[in-house]
Design a protein around this motif. Structure first.
Motif, PDB file in Angstrom:
ATOM      1  N   HIS A   1      -9.372   0.248   6.829  1.00  0.00           N
ATOM      2  CA  HIS A   1      -7.994   0.853   6.882  1.00  0.00           C
ATOM      3  C   HIS A   1      -8.031   2.467   7.323  1.00  0.00           C
TER       4      HIS A   1
ATOM      5  N   ASN B   1      -9.588 -13.298   2.089  1.00  0.00           N
ATOM      6  CA  ASN B   1     -10.049 -11.770   2.379  1.00  0.00           C
ATOM      7  C   ASN B   1     -11.328 -11.671   1.206  1.00  0.00           C
TER       8      ASN B   1
ATOM      9  N   LEU C   1      -8.936  -9.215  12.824  1.00  0.00           N
ATOM     10  CA  LEU C   1      -8.183 -10.088  12.434  1.00  0.00           C
ATOM     11  C   LEU C   1      -6.981 -10.833  12.807  1.00  0.00           C
TER      12      LEU C   1
ATOM     13  N   MET D   1     -15.483  -5.477   4.396  1.00  0.00           N
ATOM     14  CA  MET D   1     -14.122  -6.620   4.316  1.00  0.00           C
ATOM     15  C   MET D   1     -14.401  -7.461   5.344  1.00  0.00           C
TER      16      MET D   1
ATOM     17  N   GLY E   1      -6.230   0.533   0.326  1.00  0.00           N
ATOM     18  CA  GLY E   1      -6.101  -0.925   0.020  1.00  0.00           C
ATOM     19  C   GLY E   1      -6.963  -1.343  -1.105  1.00  0.00           C
ATOM     20  N   HIS E   2      -6.869  -2.495  -1.466  1.00  0.00           N
ATOM     21  CA  HIS E   2      -7.744  -2.985  -2.634  1.00  0.00           C
ATOM     22  C   HIS E   2      -9.465  -2.605  -2.498  1.00  0.00           C
ATOM     23  N   THR E   3      -9.823  -3.148  -1.233  1.00  0.00           N
ATOM     24  CA  THR E   3     -11.139  -3.014  -0.860  1.00  0.00           C
ATOM     25  C   THR E   3     -11.726  -1.627  -1.228  1.00  0.00           C
ATOM     26  N   GLU E   4     -11.129  -0.655  -0.591  1.00  0.00           N
ATOM     27  CA  GLU E   4     -11.896   0.777  -0.813  1.00  0.00           C
ATOM     28  C   GLU E   4     -11.532   0.979  -2.295  1.00  0.00           C
TER      29      GLU E   4
ATOM     30  N   LEU F   1     -13.114 -11.521   6.187  1.00  0.00           N
ATOM     31  CA  LEU F   1     -12.054 -12.580   6.315  1.00  0.00           C
ATOM     32  C   LEU F   1     -12.460 -13.909   6.631  1.00  0.00           C
TER      33      LEU F   1
ATOM     34  N   LYS G   1      -6.261 -14.598  11.808  1.00  0.00           N
ATOM     35  CA  LYS G   1      -5.083 -15.020  11.266  1.00  0.00           C
ATOM     36  C   LYS G   1      -4.296 -15.993  12.258  1.00  0.00           C
TER      37      LYS G   1
ATOM     38  N   ARG H   1     -14.907 -10.692  -5.665  1.00  0.00           N
ATOM     39  CA  ARG H   1     -13.462 -10.294  -5.547  1.00  0.00           C
ATOM     40  C   ARG H   1     -12.645 -11.099  -4.050  1.00  0.00           C
TER      41      ARG H   1
ATOM     42  N   ASP I   1      -4.577 -13.763   2.582  1.00  0.00           N
ATOM     43  CA  ASP I   1      -4.915 -13.349   3.946  1.00  0.00           C
ATOM     44  C   ASP I   1      -3.443 -12.767   4.413  1.00  0.00           C
TER      45      ASP I   1
ATOM     46  N   LYS J   1       0.750  -1.104   0.019  1.00  0.00           N
ATOM     47  CA  LYS J   1      -0.089   0.002   0.057  1.00  0.00           C
ATOM     48  C   LYS J   1       0.581   1.403  -0.188  1.00  0.00           C
TER      49      LYS J   1
ATOM     50  N   HIS K   1     -10.129  -3.536  12.317  1.00  0.00           N
ATOM     51  CA  HIS K   1      -9.166  -4.078  11.797  1.00  0.00           C
ATOM     52  C   HIS K   1      -8.580  -5.172  12.851  1.00  0.00           C
TER      53      HIS K   1
HETATM   54  N1  LIG Z   1      -6.663  -5.937   5.794  1.00  0.00           N
HETATM   55  C1  LIG Z   1      -6.191  -6.709   4.946  1.00  0.00           C
HETATM   56  C2  LIG Z   1      -5.529  -8.056   5.603  1.00  0.00           C
HETATM   57  O1  LIG Z   1      -4.960  -7.503   6.741  1.00  0.00           O
HETATM   58  O2  LIG Z   1      -5.476  -8.952   5.267  1.00  0.00           O
HETATM   59  C3  LIG Z   1      -5.115  -6.432   3.951  1.00  0.00           C
HETATM   60  O3  LIG Z   1      -4.641  -5.177   4.480  1.00  0.00           O
HETATM   61  C4  LIG Z   1      -5.686  -6.292   2.454  1.00  0.00           C
HETATM   62  O4  LIG Z   1      -6.759  -5.249   2.335  1.00  0.00           O
HETATM   63  P1  LIG Z   1      -7.219  -5.188   0.904  1.00  0.00           P
HETATM   64  O5  LIG Z   1      -7.739  -6.412   0.325  1.00  0.00           O
HETATM   65  O6  LIG Z   1      -8.000  -4.174   1.156  1.00  0.00           O
HETATM   66  O7  LIG Z   1      -5.975  -4.766   0.067  1.00  0.00           O
END
Ligand SMILES: N[C@H](C(=O)O)[C@H](O)COP(=O)(O)O
Ligand SMILES: NC(=O)c1ccc[n+]([C@@H]2O[C@H](COP(=O)([O-])OP(=O)(O)OC[C@H]3O[C@@H](n4cnc5c(N)ncnc54)[C@H](O)[C@@H]3O)[C@@H](O)[C@H]2O)c1
Length: 340
Positions: free
Chosen positions: A174, A291, A278, A159, A143-146, A161, A282, A300, A304, A131, A274
């Motif tokens: 994030h 994720n 997580l 998001m 991040g990808h999500t946003e 997981l 994890k 999508r 992880d 990032k 977060h």
């Molecule tokens: N929050 C996620 C994790 O801890 O696995 C990671 O940062 C990826 O987030 P994106 O898919 O939004 O990039």
């Protein structure tokens, strides 16, 4: 299953200096595409990916292509691995992310996201990105999500997981911890829970999902002695959804909620931030977790873990999470199509 019903899944190879290139090459050594009866198309700089595979002693069974049309136009193509060439923006040194490659990394995401939106791909699966190497080029990048939510024109995304028999979604993603309390409002929480309820039905076929919600504060606020967010925001939101017939329970103290006796009677947990949700997930499943972005018009999923710069250039990495992310995207696509 006919080809038309089994569109390819696209895999973006992510940060070129990280482990994404080797992960994708390891994937293309497996029989996953054949087993799923689904072509898997890896997106990245073909020269870089082939060099990195060779240097790490990996022998991917992929076929280079220059356009998705090369596989979607052919009805009788056997499912397999394809490497769709998308050139780097700048030189890449293994293990050292170069912000000048941010347009390349985002270009891979744009390509995959647009193909899913226009119906030429079934889903996108993302290898990790760095990032901090994107934000100089794309200020505010989180991040990808946003980013994908924005690309799809969605204001809300969740998001979640999945791993170790758990699904853990987040009320905030994030953002700095100091901004979390203000970011959780009745509206935002309602929207998050509505998205979870909808997507747990659509992608997992759960007719009436049961969601357990954590508190924000220690001991869920200890009757107000340790914070008022549970009284002011979380409990009223849960009650309003219950009044509409939804099975949403809480708020529960986060430190004791993740016990089998609660989890086995629920479909998902909603954590407030977060690092409340997580680490638990994890700890239970790192390397096998997935994720998932809920609330998007596309499927999508992602790994992880991050870019693991210390391992880039080797084959000493666990590719389990990428395999699980593909498996999950495949099943989400099938479940969504069955529901139509
Ligand atoms: N929050 C996620 C994790 O801890 O696995 C990671 O940062 C990826 O987030 P994106 O898919 O939004 O990039
Ligand atoms: N899906 C994503 O794009 C994603 C997810 C998480 C983190 N990140 C980003 O990755 C970058 C690095 O993050 P980090 O250092 O906190 O986490 P990281 O996951 O990259 O690394 C943490 C530790 O786990 C190990 N590890 C990670 N993946 C592994 C694998 N597949 N096999 C074996 N060991 C593995 C690493 O070697 C390291 O010791 C950051 O920019 C972060 O934002 C991206």
């Amino acid at each position: 299953m006919s080809k038309a019903n089994n569109l390819p899944i696209l895999v973006t190879s992510g940060e070129p200096a990280g482990i994404g290139p080797e992960l994708c090459a390891l994937l293309a050594e497996t029989s996953q595409a054949k087993r799923l009866n689904r072509s898997l198309v890896i997106l990245g700089d073909a020269d870089l990916l082939e060099t990195r595979a060779k240097n790490a002693g990996i022998e991917p069974k992929w076929q280079r292509i220059n356009s998705l049309r090369e596989i979607t136009a052919s009805d009788d193509e056997a499912p397999g691995y394809f490497l769709l060439d998308h050139p780097l923006s700048a030189p890449c040194i293994t293990g050292k992310p170069n912000p000048a490659n941010a347009p390349y990394v985002l270009g891979l995401l744009n390509l995959a996201c647009d193909a899913c939106q226009n119906g030429t791909a079934a889903a996108m699966v993302t290898a990790p990105i760095q990032k901090s190497a994107i934000s100089p080029h794309w200020p505010g990048f989180m991040g990808h999500t946003e980013y994908l939510a924005q690309r799809c024109g969605q204001s809300d995304v969740v998001m979640m997981l999945m791993g170790g028999q758990m699904k853990v979604a987040l009320a905030t993603t994030h953002i700095p911890l100091a901004q979390v309390p203000a970011a959780i409002t009745r509206d935002s929480l309602t929207r998050t829970l509505e998205i979870m309820l909808h997507d747990l039905r659509l992608y997992w076929g759960l007719p009436k999902p049961r969601i357990l919600v954590t508190g924000l504060n220690p001991h869920a606020g200890e009757s107000g002695d340790l914070g008022n967010e549970e009284f002011d925001t979380i409990t009223p939101t849960i009650r309003a959804l219950q009044a509409k017939g939804h099975d949403v329970q809480g708020p529960f103290p986060a430190d004791t909620l993740f016990q089998p006796k609660y989890l086995q009677n629920s479909d998902a947990v909603l954590a407030m931030f977060h690092d409340q949700g997580l680490p638990v997930l994890k700890h239970a499943s790192f390397g096998q977790g997935v994720n998932i972005s809920l609330g998007l018009p596309i499927v999508r999923t992602s790994v992880d873990h991050g870019t693991a710069l210390d391992l880039a250039g080797t084959r000493n990495m666990d590719a389990g999470s990428l395999n699980e992310a593909i498996e999950c995207a495949h099943h989400m696509d099938l479940c969504r199509r069955n529901a139509q």
